[in-house]
Design a protein around this motif. Sequence first.
Motif, PDB file in Angstrom:
ATOM      1  N   UNK A 102       0.861  -1.184   0.000  1.00 22.15           N
ATOM      2  CA  UNK A 102       0.000   0.000   0.000  1.00 22.15           C
ATOM      3  C   UNK A 102       0.901   1.238   0.000  1.00 22.15           C
ATOM      4  N   UNK A 103       0.857   2.027  -1.052  1.00 22.50           N
ATOM      5  CA  UNK A 103       1.722   3.195  -1.180  1.00 22.50           C
ATOM      6  C   UNK A 103       0.923   4.450  -0.840  1.00 22.50           C
ATOM      7  N   UNK A 104       1.284   5.063   0.270  1.00 30.76           N
ATOM      8  CA  UNK A 104       0.588   6.258   0.737  1.00 30.76           C
ATOM      9  C   UNK A 104       1.259   7.497   0.149  1.00 30.76           C
ATOM     10  N   UNK A 105       0.488   8.311  -0.565  1.00 31.61           N
ATOM     11  CA  UNK A 105       1.003   9.524  -1.195  1.00 31.61           C
ATOM     12  C   UNK A 105       0.374  10.746  -0.551  1.00 31.61           C
ATOM     13  N   UNK A 106       1.136  11.845  -0.498  1.00 34.79           N
ATOM     14  CA  UNK A 106       0.634  13.099   0.069  1.00 34.79           C
ATOM     15  C   UNK A 106       1.190  14.270  -0.719  1.00 34.79           C
ATOM     16  N   UNK A 107       0.341  15.273  -0.909  1.00 36.72           N
ATOM     17  CA  UNK A 107       0.765  16.546  -1.495  1.00 36.72           C
ATOM     18  C   UNK A 107      -0.200  17.609  -0.996  1.00 36.72           C
ATOM     19  N   UNK A 108       0.238  18.435  -0.046  1.00 37.71           N
ATOM     20  CA  UNK A 108      -0.672  19.425   0.521  1.00 37.71           C
ATOM     21  C   UNK A 108      -1.890  18.755   1.117  1.00 37.71           C
TER      22      UNK A 108
END
Length: 311
Positions: free
Chosen positions: A8-14
């Motif tokens: 499970x790849x958790x991504x974040x941007x703002x």
Amino acid sequence: MRPATGEQYELDFGDLSATIVQVGAGIRSLRFAESDLTEPYPAEAQPPSACGIVLVPWPNRVADGRWEHEGETLQLDLTEPAKRNAIHGLLRRRPYELVDRSDSTVTQTATIYPEPGYPFLLDTTVMHELHTEGMTVTHSIANVGDTPAPVAVGAHPYLRIADVPPEQLTVTVAARTRFEVDDRSNVTGETPVAGTDYDLSAGRRVSDLDLDTGFADLPEGPVEHALAADDGRRVVLWGDDDFRYVQVFTHRKFATKPGGVALAIEPMTAPANALNSGRGLRILQPGETWTLNWGIRPEGFGGEAYLASWG
């Protein structure tokens, strides 16, 4: 317990966040702050009704799983046995391998090996990226075999807007024709949507629709489809010039609330049964690579991730 969809790849941007999974390179969730932009599902579950997955080397259905190639009849596995069709390609349940990742991007790869129903060798990659305008999904397909390969690409996101019941939303789809189908969901013809209940170009309430319908004859240039709430918030699904078809599916068994509906807007480079019709197929030559993009953009939500873009 290990997740049913692998890593499970958790991504974040703002204010944007996403969970991208290993199996099927799917989108398990996409959120803006506390607002879901796609239908989420639990880590312990398989993707309900192909939720969020990549569809390659063909989207949608191949009738009877049978198609003709250079005078030979090829037989695919019937992965939709109830309707005796092959559906959604060869990678929907296969794990991808990680190529690269950062806080806001993940790139995965999977190889399609030759088999009796599809005797071609392809390397595929999928990059999911969060940025100032939402999520972009970039597909790359390389023919690493020694014969030309017919290829098409699709994706299967279910869109939503936070906690607004999808049936209370309005869907807009830019298309001038639709595909008629038989009771096995296989294409039998194509007809204009103007003046019919299938015309979504001006927006229709999701509660009024009962669709598992392919659409074509999209406007020239990059195309956009949208799901909108009455308060002005919108989730826009866009595709580059390669995505000339779209499937709209109102799913009343996969829904957050009993009795509700989940809405899939599926960008596709070719329609159902394209391996037989040839429509929209890309004939990828040995050594050739095809790269294409689609994405999801929230509008009217506000938030810091968009200040640089809009202000």
